[in-house]
Design a protein around this motif. Structure first.
Motif, PDB file in Angstrom:
ATOM      1  N   ASP A   4      -2.079 -49.116   4.501  1.00 13.48           N
ATOM      2  CA  ASP A   4      -1.589 -49.973   3.169  1.00 13.48           C
ATOM      3  C   ASP A   4       0.194 -49.872   3.120  1.00 13.48           C
ATOM      4  OD1 ASP A   4      -3.758 -49.600   2.116  1.00 13.48           O
ATOM      5  OD2 ASP A   4      -3.489 -47.658   0.913  1.00 13.48           O
ATOM      6  N   LEU A   5       0.934 -49.506   4.038  1.00 11.76           N
ATOM      7  CA  LEU A   5       2.476 -49.544   4.612  1.00 11.76           C
ATOM      8  C   LEU A   5       2.769 -50.713   5.447  1.00 11.76           C
ATOM      9  CD1 LEU A   5       4.940 -47.654   3.593  1.00 11.76           C
ATOM     10  CD2 LEU A   5       5.307 -45.987   5.416  1.00 11.76           C
ATOM     11  N   LEU A   6       2.138 -50.694   6.417  1.00 13.65           N
ATOM     12  CA  LEU A   6       2.539 -51.203   7.390  1.00 13.65           C
ATOM     13  C   LEU A   6       1.583 -52.844   6.069  1.00 13.65           C
ATOM     14  CD1 LEU A   6       0.438 -50.605  10.389  1.00 13.65           C
ATOM     15  CD2 LEU A   6       3.217 -49.952   9.673  1.00 13.65           C
TER      16      LEU A   6
ATOM     17  N   ILE B   9       4.525 -55.549   8.634  1.00 17.54           N
ATOM     18  CA  ILE B   9       4.286 -55.046  10.178  1.00 17.54           C
ATOM     19  C   ILE B   9       3.466 -54.772  10.376  1.00 17.54           C
ATOM     20  CG2 ILE B   9       5.405 -53.568  11.851  1.00 17.54           C
ATOM     21  CD1 ILE B   9       6.380 -52.857   9.004  1.00 17.54           C
ATOM     22  N   LYS B  10       2.860 -55.801  11.725  1.00 21.35           N
ATOM     23  CA  LYS B  10       1.585 -55.387  13.011  1.00 21.35           C
ATOM     24  C   LYS B  10       2.060 -54.030  13.653  1.00 21.35           C
ATOM     25  CE  LYS B  10      -0.204 -59.203  10.538  1.00 21.35           C
ATOM     26  NZ  LYS B  10      -0.194 -58.573   9.030  1.00 21.35           N
ATOM     27  N   ALA B  11       0.989 -53.853  13.719  1.00 18.36           N
ATOM     28  CA  ALA B  11       1.378 -52.007  14.962  1.00 18.36           C
ATOM     29  C   ALA B  11       0.414 -52.051  15.576  1.00 18.36           C
ATOM     30  CB  ALA B  11       0.954 -51.130  14.255  1.00 18.36           C
ATOM     31  N   SER B  12       0.014 -51.083  16.551  1.00 15.94           N
ATOM     32  CA  SER B  12      -1.343 -51.188  17.842  1.00 15.94           C
ATOM     33  C   SER B  12      -1.172 -49.457  17.734  1.00 15.94           C
ATOM     34  CB  SER B  12      -0.175 -51.686  19.325  1.00 15.94           C
ATOM     35  OG  SER B  12       0.658 -52.228  19.842  1.00 15.94           O
ATOM     36  N   PHE B  13      -3.097 -49.468  17.997  1.00 14.52           N
ATOM     37  CA  PHE B  13      -3.454 -48.065  17.748  1.00 14.52           C
ATOM     38  C   PHE B  13      -4.799 -48.039  18.493  1.00 14.52           C
ATOM     39  CE2 PHE B  13      -2.803 -47.684  12.833  1.00 14.52           C
ATOM     40  CZ  PHE B  13      -2.164 -48.579  13.010  1.00 14.52           C
ATOM     41  N   PHE B  14      -4.091 -46.917  18.818  1.00 12.74           N
ATOM     42  CA  PHE B  14      -5.073 -46.854  20.058  1.00 12.74           C
ATOM     43  C   PHE B  14      -5.887 -45.570  18.976  1.00 12.74           C
ATOM     44  CE2 PHE B  14      -1.405 -48.079  22.021  1.00 12.74           C
ATOM     45  CZ  PHE B  14      -1.892 -47.970  23.362  1.00 12.74           C
ATOM     46  N   PHE B  15      -7.170 -46.387  19.510  1.00 10.56           N
ATOM     47  CA  PHE B  15      -9.107 -44.703  18.994  1.00 10.56           C
ATOM     48  C   PHE B  15      -9.163 -43.502  19.870  1.00 10.56           C
ATOM     49  CE2 PHE B  15      -9.043 -47.934  14.776  1.00 10.56           C
ATOM     50  CZ  PHE B  15      -7.722 -47.923  14.274  1.00 10.56           C
ATOM     51  N   ILE B  16     -10.069 -43.417  19.362  1.00 11.91           N
ATOM     52  CA  ILE B  16     -10.298 -41.958  19.867  1.00 11.91           C
ATOM     53  C   ILE B  16     -12.336 -42.520  19.788  1.00 11.91           C
ATOM     54  CG2 ILE B  16     -11.263 -39.652  19.509  1.00 11.91           C
ATOM     55  CD1 ILE B  16      -8.162 -38.769  19.432  1.00 11.91           C
ATOM     56  N   GLY B  17     -12.508 -42.492  21.140  1.00 16.15           N
ATOM     57  CA  GLY B  17     -14.028 -43.546  20.901  1.00 16.15           C
ATOM     58  C   GLY B  17     -15.254 -42.410  20.001  1.00 16.15           C
ATOM     59  N   LYS B  18     -15.352 -41.240  19.656  1.00 14.28           N
ATOM     60  CA  LYS B  18     -16.078 -40.575  19.332  1.00 14.28           C
ATOM     61  C   LYS B  18     -16.299 -40.890  17.625  1.00 14.28           C
ATOM     62  CE  LYS B  18     -14.562 -36.191  19.765  1.00 14.28           C
ATOM     63  NZ  LYS B  18     -13.591 -35.272  18.438  1.00 14.28           N
ATOM     64  N   ASN B  19     -14.776 -40.930  17.215  1.00 15.45           N
ATOM     65  CA  ASN B  19     -14.354 -41.470  16.176  1.00 15.45           C
ATOM     66  C   ASN B  19     -14.696 -42.362  15.119  1.00 15.45           C
ATOM     67  OD1 ASN B  19     -13.985 -38.485  15.968  1.00 15.45           O
ATOM     68  ND2 ASN B  19     -11.476 -38.707  16.449  1.00 15.45           N
ATOM     69  N   ILE B  20     -15.116 -43.666  15.704  1.00 18.12           N
ATOM     70  CA  ILE B  20     -15.046 -44.667  15.733  1.00 18.12           C
ATOM     71  C   ILE B  20     -16.206 -44.835  15.128  1.00 18.12           C
ATOM     72  CG2 ILE B  20     -15.361 -47.086  16.627  1.00 18.12           C
ATOM     73  CD1 ILE B  20     -13.198 -46.672  18.721  1.00 18.12           C
TER      74      ILE B  20
ATOM     75  N   SER C 299       3.716 -37.684   9.592  1.00 16.92           N
ATOM     76  CA  SER C 299       4.030 -39.591  10.210  1.00 16.92           C
ATOM     77  C   SER C 299       3.774 -40.650   9.009  1.00 16.92           C
ATOM     78  CB  SER C 299       2.325 -40.000  10.515  1.00 16.92           C
ATOM     79  OG  SER C 299       2.233 -39.155  11.428  1.00 16.92           O
ATOM     80  N   TYR C 300       3.160 -40.226   7.884  1.00 17.73           N
ATOM     81  CA  TYR C 300       3.342 -41.320   6.886  1.00 17.73           C
ATOM     82  C   TYR C 300       5.005 -41.361   6.125  1.00 17.73           C
ATOM     83  CZ  TYR C 300       2.626 -43.787   2.427  1.00 17.73           C
ATOM     84  OH  TYR C 300       2.728 -44.049   0.722  1.00 17.73           O
ATOM     85  N   GLU C 301       5.244 -40.237   5.607  1.00 19.49           N
ATOM     86  CA  GLU C 301       6.790 -40.127   5.486  1.00 19.49           C
ATOM     87  C   GLU C 301       7.714 -40.284   6.539  1.00 19.49           C
ATOM     88  OE1 GLU C 301       7.067 -39.327   2.224  1.00 19.49           O
ATOM     89  OE2 GLU C 301       4.820 -38.364   1.774  1.00 19.49           O
ATOM     90  N   ALA C 302       8.076 -40.292   7.257  1.00 14.66           N
ATOM     91  CA  ALA C 302       8.359 -40.509   8.328  1.00 14.66           C
ATOM     92  C   ALA C 302       8.497 -41.786   8.007  1.00 14.66           C
ATOM     93  CB  ALA C 302       8.239 -39.687   9.587  1.00 14.66           C
ATOM     94  N   LEU C 303       7.364 -42.479   8.545  1.00 11.05           N
ATOM     95  CA  LEU C 303       7.207 -43.749   8.330  1.00 11.05           C
ATOM     96  C   LEU C 303       7.643 -44.683   7.627  1.00 11.05           C
ATOM     97  CD1 LEU C 303       6.553 -46.651  10.736  1.00 11.05           C
ATOM     98  CD2 LEU C 303       4.539 -46.270   9.010  1.00 11.05           C
ATOM     99  N   LYS C 304       7.875 -44.418   6.246  1.00 13.32           N
ATOM    100  CA  LYS C 304       7.878 -44.592   4.981  1.00 13.32           C
ATOM    101  C   LYS C 304      10.246 -45.050   5.093  1.00 13.32           C
ATOM    102  CE  LYS C 304       6.213 -42.632   1.778  1.00 13.32           C
ATOM    103  NZ  LYS C 304       6.526 -41.121  -0.032  1.00 13.32           N
TER     104      LYS C 304
ATOM    105  N   ASN D 224      -9.865 -42.697  11.506  1.00 13.85           N
ATOM    106  CA  ASN D 224     -10.259 -41.444  10.444  1.00 13.85           C
ATOM    107  C   ASN D 224      -9.796 -42.482   8.846  1.00 13.85           C
ATOM    108  OD1 ASN D 224      -7.676 -41.389   9.236  1.00 13.85           O
ATOM    109  ND2 ASN D 224      -7.364 -40.534  11.109  1.00 13.85           N
ATOM    110  N   ASP D 225     -11.035 -41.644   7.972  1.00 18.40           N
ATOM    111  CA  ASP D 225     -10.147 -41.880   6.010  1.00 18.40           C
ATOM    112  C   ASP D 225      -9.366 -41.354   5.658  1.00 18.40           C
ATOM    113  OD1 ASP D 225     -11.575 -39.695   5.412  1.00 18.40           O
ATOM    114  OD2 ASP D 225     -13.201 -40.805   5.376  1.00 18.40           O
ATOM    115  N   SER D 226      -8.411 -40.296   5.910  1.00 22.50           N
ATOM    116  CA  SER D 226      -7.594 -40.192   5.316  1.00 22.50           C
ATOM    117  C   SER D 226      -5.920 -40.905   5.731  1.00 22.50           C
ATOM    118  CB  SER D 226      -7.660 -38.090   5.455  1.00 22.50           C
ATOM    119  OG  SER D 226      -7.268 -37.891   7.261  1.00 22.50           O
ATOM    120  N   SER D 227      -5.293 -40.619   7.321  1.00 18.78           N
ATOM    121  CA  SER D 227      -4.093 -40.366   7.074  1.00 18.78           C
ATOM    122  C   SER D 227      -4.312 -42.254   7.654  1.00 18.78           C
ATOM    123  CB  SER D 227      -3.338 -39.710   8.303  1.00 18.78           C
ATOM    124  OG  SER D 227      -4.141 -40.128   9.071  1.00 18.78           O
ATOM    125  N   LEU D 228      -5.383 -42.729   8.195  1.00 26.69           N
ATOM    126  CA  LEU D 228      -4.947 -43.837   8.440  1.00 26.69           C
ATOM    127  C   LEU D 228      -5.294 -45.233   7.046  1.00 26.69           C
ATOM    128  CD1 LEU D 228      -5.182 -46.253  10.692  1.00 26.69           C
ATOM    129  CD2 LEU D 228      -8.109 -45.432  10.629  1.00 26.69           C
TER     130      LEU D 228
END
Ligand SMILES: [Zn+2]
Length: 231
Positions: free
Chosen positions: A56-58, A63-74, A197-202, A47-51
């Motif tokens: 940016d934070l990562l 930090i490198k992470a793993s993202f599981f994306f939903i196909g219809k939003n790609i 998620s963002y606030e917790a991750l920080k 998405n173009d909001s929380s992602l």
């Protein structure tokens, strides 16, 4: 009494090791519990909001992470998908429509997984081999399909419930801190317009670093190929 107890403990350990490596074949919940490595995983993008905020934070934290994306939003978030991949993260499969597959046929599940992989492949030229079922529910049909497609299922062993609107940022932090151990796969989310998620991750990043954990991607944690390779 003491002897019996020891025998019981030994049997429990042996049973745990065997059930983990056989009964759950190709379904991963965590990596090696002897190493200080952990993997952050983020579901439900792109998405173009929380992602972008999480990316940016990562990036800032290297930090490198793993993202599981939903196909219809790609397709509607092509740039974000490219950015995720270009910045060194894994782009993986979370089905096409994120439906509940409880009563779904093998045909339905096959097309859900394939369509999501096609959407990713059209943009990035790679085909993920790691799949995370919507809601973490694994059906018998799903197991058969994933095996036929020569893919693996990746779940988690840490869930701070950042997806649950009833949970505060503090709750997410406390729960993740309590549940995380060596080799953990940590479930987090990039849900549209939701900042828990963002606030917790920080706050969690410095916590994990202080505990001596190293952040790695799932391919390193589980020592598997994340994408199809040319045979
Ligand atoms: Zn999901």
């Amino acid at each position: 009494m003491k002897k019996n107890f020891k025998l019981f403990s030994l049997l429990t350990i042996v049973f745990t090791i065997f059930s983990d490596s056989f009964a759950n074949e190709k379904i991963y919940f965590h990596g090696d519990s002897q190493s200080k490595k952990i993997a952050l995983t983020f579901d439900d993008g792109p998405n173009d909001s929380s992602l972008p905020k999480i990316l940016d934070l990562l990036k800032e934290e290297k930090i490198k992470a793993s993202f599981f994306f939903i196909g219809k939003n790609i397709l509607s978030n092509k740039e974000e998908v490219k950015r995720t991949y270009d910045e060194g993260h894994l782009v993986l499969n979370h089905s096409y429509t994120h439906s509940n597959f409880n009563t779904a046929s093998q045909e339905t599940i096959t097309s859900e997984i394939k369509e999501a992989n096609n959407a990713i492949n059209n943009i990035l030229g790679i085909t993920p081999t790691l799949y995370r079922p919507p809601y973490g529910i694994i059906t018998e049909n799903e197991k058969i399909v994933v095996k036929n497609l020569e893919m693996n299922i990746v779940l988690w062993n840490v869930d701070g419930e950042d997806w649950n609107i009833k949970r505060s940022v503090d709750y997410v932090i406390r729960t993740q801190e309590k549940e995380t151990k060596n080799g953990s796969i940590i479930l987090m989310h990039t849900q549209p317009n939701k900042d828990t998620s963002y606030e917790a991750l920080k706050k969690l990043i410095p916590y994990y670093r202080n505990q001596g954990y190293e952040f790695v991607k799932l391919d390193e944690l589980l020592e598997i190929e994340p994408y199809e390779t040319l045979k």
